[in-house]
Write a protein that holds these residues in place. Structure first.
Motif, PDB file in Angstrom:
ATOM      1  N   ILE A   1       0.857  -1.186   0.000  1.00 16.46           N
ATOM      2  CA  ILE A   1       0.000   0.000   0.000  1.00 16.46           C
ATOM      3  C   ILE A   1       0.890   1.232   0.000  1.00 16.46           C
ATOM      4  O   ILE A   1       1.738   1.384   0.880  1.00 16.46           O
ATOM      5  N   GLU A   2       0.692   2.094  -0.983  1.00 12.37           N
ATOM      6  CA  GLU A   2       1.476   3.322  -1.015  1.00 12.37           C
ATOM      7  C   GLU A   2       0.868   4.291  -0.002  1.00 12.37           C
ATOM      8  O   GLU A   2      -0.346   4.514   0.010  1.00 12.37           O
ATOM      9  N   THR A   3       1.695   4.849   0.861  1.00 20.21           N
ATOM     10  CA  THR A   3       1.182   5.725   1.913  1.00 20.21           C
ATOM     11  C   THR A   3       1.752   7.134   1.766  1.00 20.21           C
ATOM     12  O   THR A   3       2.951   7.307   1.632  1.00 20.21           O
ATOM     13  N   ILE A   4       0.860   8.107   1.783  1.00 17.97           N
ATOM     14  CA  ILE A   4       1.251   9.499   1.564  1.00 17.97           C
ATOM     15  C   ILE A   4       0.762  10.327   2.742  1.00 17.97           C
ATOM     16  O   ILE A   4      -0.357  10.113   3.222  1.00 17.97           O
ATOM     17  N   ALA A   5       1.566  11.273   3.193  1.00 17.26           N
ATOM     18  CA  ALA A   5       1.098  12.191   4.232  1.00 17.26           C
ATOM     19  C   ALA A   5       0.872  13.568   3.602  1.00 17.26           C
ATOM     20  O   ALA A   5       1.729  14.073   2.894  1.00 17.26           O
ATOM     21  N   LEU A   6      -0.300  14.141   3.835  1.00 20.29           N
ATOM     22  CA  LEU A   6      -0.633  15.449   3.265  1.00 20.29           C
ATOM     23  C   LEU A   6      -1.253  16.347   4.320  1.00 20.29           C
ATOM     24  O   LEU A   6      -2.060  15.900   5.128  1.00 20.29           O
ATOM     25  N   SER A   7      -0.886  17.610   4.249  1.00 17.61           N
ATOM     26  CA  SER A   7      -1.474  18.556   5.193  1.00 17.61           C
ATOM     27  C   SER A   7      -2.934  18.840   4.813  1.00 17.61           C
ATOM     28  O   SER A   7      -3.306  18.780   3.637  1.00 17.61           O
ATOM     29  N   ASN A   8      -3.737  19.160   5.819  1.00 26.36           N
ATOM     30  CA  ASN A   8      -5.172  19.403   5.607  1.00 26.36           C
ATOM     31  C   ASN A   8      -5.470  20.441   4.532  1.00 26.36           C
ATOM     32  O   ASN A   8      -6.505  20.369   3.880  1.00 26.36           O
ATOM     33  N   ASN A   9      -4.562  21.426   4.369  1.00 28.38           N
ATOM     34  CA  ASN A   9      -4.878  22.469   3.397  1.00 28.38           C
ATOM     35  C   ASN A   9      -4.743  21.990   1.953  1.00 28.38           C
ATOM     36  O   ASN A   9      -4.910  22.753   1.024  1.00 28.38           O
ATOM     37  N   ARG A  10      -4.453  20.706   1.793  1.00 26.07           N
ATOM     38  CA  ARG A  10      -4.413  20.168   0.425  1.00 26.07           C
ATOM     39  C   ARG A  10      -5.603  19.243   0.157  1.00 26.07           C
ATOM     40  O   ARG A  10      -5.562  18.375  -0.712  1.00 26.07           O
ATOM     41  N   ARG A  11      -6.666  19.486   0.907  1.00 30.90           N
ATOM     42  CA  ARG A  11      -7.881  18.703   0.772  1.00 30.90           C
ATOM     43  C   ARG A  11      -8.385  18.661  -0.665  1.00 30.90           C
ATOM     44  O   ARG A  11      -8.866  17.628  -1.133  1.00 30.90           O
ATOM     45  N   ASP A  12      -8.301  19.821  -1.340  1.00 35.78           N
ATOM     46  CA  ASP A  12      -8.839  19.886  -2.692  1.00 35.78           C
ATOM     47  C   ASP A  12      -8.145  18.918  -3.650  1.00 35.78           C
ATOM     48  O   ASP A  12      -8.787  18.301  -4.484  1.00 35.78           O
ATOM     49  N   GLU A  13      -6.814  18.778  -3.454  1.00 36.69           N
ATOM     50  CA  GLU A  13      -6.089  17.810  -4.285  1.00 36.69           C
ATOM     51  C   GLU A  13      -6.603  16.404  -4.034  1.00 36.69           C
ATOM     52  O   GLU A  13      -6.710  15.587  -4.950  1.00 36.69           O
TER      53      GLU A  13
END
Ligand code: ADP
Ligand code: MG
Length: 688
Positions: free
Chosen positions: A453-465
């Motif tokens: 499983i590829e796992t990515i961490a993203l900040s909340n302000n990138r919700r739109d992506e």
């Protein structure tokens, strides 16, 4: 003549209040004082010339007093100027002082000071050093051994504890220690006495670096003994259990063969090995107590099914206990799907049943009509009586809280066999120490064809992506979990937050079927949603962590976890295990609220880099320590005197060797070792 078992209150000048304070930090006897080890040392074994002084070093100097000055600032200060024969200077500074002190500093006299060297405006300084006026015949600070610094507790000073430990060491000097452990360890390690003396008062030149790294042979000696004591304790508990009699199951092939034929996959060799180990246990007269471990998705359920088929084949009932209502429900589904067509009757008990339903189920259990009983703790309430309980399967959630549950077996006429399944893997060092009383089987292989499983961490302000990604995944016909993880006290609040996310997503994802599931829905509503998701009628399932375990939808290939920074490693790994079940590549997006704390960042990094539950569990142990990982009232290994499961894992094998040697010793020797290291209220936890 004092003895090591004397209470601390027997020490001259140590009163009731102080004794209570010591008791609170686990010090009751003189022997306990011996194991209250320094956490660092000061080196007062040599006088350092000022020319060799380095800033930040703690050193002992001997100098003469040049002059004294009182600075009348708002906070008064006393400055004492010192120098050596070469006219090198040191300023000592006191922020609080009294007249007596002031008068004692006489020009031209010698003084020894111990403290940290600092750099001030006009050169080297020491603030509030420990000092002795040598010319006035005060006892010099210069010492022949390193000075211990002990961990303290409120109301107890360094000097006091030093004095009491000194008394205990005197008592030790007059005591002969020749117990079994001492005898078997003697040829390879220093003895207990020497190790303790050394650690309380290391000689000049002793390797302090290795002591501060807990790698000194004297420490290793004590660490091994402590670890061995804990393991011995557990091995004795295990041995005691093995004297009990359980029903002997004869191993039948009939039902297993039928089940095997109905499966659309083949068992992995790891699963087959575990089933073999379990069958071996159940066909012996001693009760089985086996831990079944495996990573998320390794296929523990089917192993449990093969296990219970043996109970069925021997006309015994099986109780399957889950920690929560939802999990129990999910087990009901997955177990029934295997057992129905074998004609095996399953009963279900849970807190939410009405009286009538409940009475019906209880009758099925008592009459023996139900061969399998699935439920929560409700299973072990008094009103429930089994017809012929022979096997108990316990499914644990995240905490490796195995021990507390072991008392739930009194429902059987003979001690039943027990299988404990853990939701996430347990680090090897913990199975060797905290679980030495259990036998272990590990499914160390995933079914073939699973993708990482590829796992990515993203900040909340990138919700739109993320929303864009969801759209793309949907057009590929794949499904998505969106997990709301707000940790709130009440399911109400959790549902509320899920609702917000739900309306956000519904708005953004026009034409895509988004449905929300949470604990406030009733059983039927939940079942319908789960069914619809499983049948592909729902594209995006917005859920609270209710979905964490059990759900098994192969077509789900994207998971988004909100506020991932609030969850622990084990839980995140377990959640992530809901995707990547099919042969398609899956992605898990861990969304977080910036800024991340260091430990949250570490957790997310670990998940990004590893899919291996055993690796993740080990990191979890390193980050949080055994106390947190095991839960607080666990086995006692969480608060050992000197050993640390994480730091000293490399000594566990050796400790295990000594523990098994100690099994040969007599009761008295065994107990003297256990009593030395383990509080008596902890040594019997597993009997509770
Ligand atoms: P867990 O160990 O996480 O409890 P499960 O028992 O829920 O895992 O199994 C996960 C999935 O893998 C289930 O769909 C199960 O049917 C499937 N499975 C189990 N064993 C095998 C196997 N040997 N080959 C293929 N799929 C398997
Ligand atoms: Mg499972």
């Amino acid at each position: 003549m004092s003895s090591l078992s004397d209470p601390v209150i027997s020490i001259n000048g140590l009163g009731g209040k102080t004794s209570e304070r010591l008791n609170q930090i686990g010090i009751y006897s003189l022997e306990n004082l011996l194991f209250h080890l320094p956490n660092r040392y000061q080196d007062k074994t040599q006088i350092t010339p000022l020319s060799a002084a380095k800033v930040d070093d703690e050193i002992l100097v001997e100098l003469s007093i040049d002059r004294l000055e009182e600075v009348p600032t708002r906070q008064r200060q006393l400055l004492c100027y010192l120098s050596d024969n070469n006219n090198q200077k040191l300023l000592i500074r006191f922020f609080h002082f009294n007249q007596y002190q002031k008068q004692a500093f006489v020009r031209g006299e010698y003084i020894q000071c111990f403290g940290e060297i600092k750099i001030g405006r006009s050169g080297l300084e020491m603030h509030h050093p420990e000092y002795r006026l040598i010319s006035q015949e005060q006892t010099p600070l210069l010492d022949s051994t390193l000075t211990p610094v002990y961990p303290l507790t409120a109301g107890i000073t360094q000097n006091k504890i030093k004095l009491w430990v000194g008394h205990a060491l005197e008592t030790l000097r007059a005591t002969v220690i020749n117990d079994y452990f001492e005898r078997i360890a003697k040829t390879t390690m220093p003895n207990l006495k020497d190790s303790l003396y050394l650690l309380h008062h290391p000689r000049k030149g002793e390797d302090l670096t290795s002591i501060s790294n807990f790698k000194h042979i004297a420490q290793q000696r004590l660490i091994i003994e402590e670890l061995a004591a804990h393991q011995l304790n557990l091995l004795l508990i295990k041995a005691r259990r093995k004297t009990q009699k359980s029903s002997i199951f004869s191993i039948h092939d009939n039902l297993p063969n039928q089940l095997m034929e109905s499966l659309d996959f083949r068992l992995t060799s790891a699963q087959l090995r575990c089933i073999g180990e379990i069958n071996q246990d159940m066909s012996s007269p001693q009760p089985m107590l086996r831990l079944l471990q495996g990573d998320v998705g390794s296929g523990k359920t089917i192993v449990a099914v093969f296990t219970l088929l043996q109970a069925v084949g021997n006309n015994f009932q099986t109780a399957i206990m889950a920690p929560t209502e939802i999990l129990a429900q999910q087990h009901l589904q997955s177990f029934t799907s295997y057992l129905d067509h074998l004609g095996i009757k399953v009963a279900f008990l849970s807190g939410s049943q009405n009286t009538e339903e409940r009475r019906m189920q209880i009758n099925l259990i008592a009459s023996g009509k139900a061969q399998i009983v699935i439920g929560t703790h409700a299973l072990f309430q008094e009103s429930v009586s089994f017809n012929n309980l022979g096997l108990v399967i316990i499914d644990e959630q995240h905490k490796f809280g195995v021990h507390q549950r072991l008392s739930l077996v009194q429902k059987a006429k003979k001690v039943p066999h027990q299988l404990v399944m853990t939701a996430t893997p347990i680090p090897r060092s913990l199975t060797m120490s905290a679980y030495a009383d259990l036998d272990t089987s590990v499914i160390d292989e995933l079914p073939p064809g699973r993708q990482k499983i590829e796992t990515i961490a993203l900040s909340n302000n990138r919700r739109d992506e993320v929303v864009e990604r969801i759209k793309k995944v949907c057009t590929e016909g794949k499904q998505i979990y969106w997990v709301c993880t707000l940790i709130e006290e009440s399911e109400e609040l959790r549902a509320e937050s899920a609702e917000k996310t739900y309306s956000y997503l519904s708005k953004k994802l026009e034409g895509i079927k988004v449905v929300m599931i949470h604990g406030r829905l009733n059983k039927v509503e939940k079942e319908i949603i789960i069914q619809d998701f499983a049948n592909g009628k729902i594209n995006v399932l917005v859920a609270t962590t209710v979905i964490e375990v059990g759900l098994n939808v192969l077509n789900a290939s994207l998971m988004i976890v909100e506020n991932a920074e609030r969850l622990g490693l084990a839980q995140l790994h377990q959640l992530r295990g809901r995707v990547g079940r099919g042969s398609e590549k899956s992605v898990c997006v861990l969304m977080y609220q910036s800024p991340l704390s260091d430990s949250a960042k570490q957790r997310l990094d670990i998940l990004r880099h590893s899919n291996d539950g055993f690796v993740i569990a080990q990191k979890d142990l390193e980050l949080r320590g055994p106390g947190e990982v095991l839960g607080t009232q666990q086995t006692g290994i969480a608060d050992m005197k000197i050993a640390s499961i994480v730091r000293d894992a490399y000594l566990l094998k050796q400790a295990g060797y000594y523990a098994s040697q100690m099994l040969e010793a007599g009761d008295k020797d065994q107990h003297s070792l256990i009593n030395r290291w383990i509080d008596s209220d902890k040594s019997h936890y597993a009997n509770a």
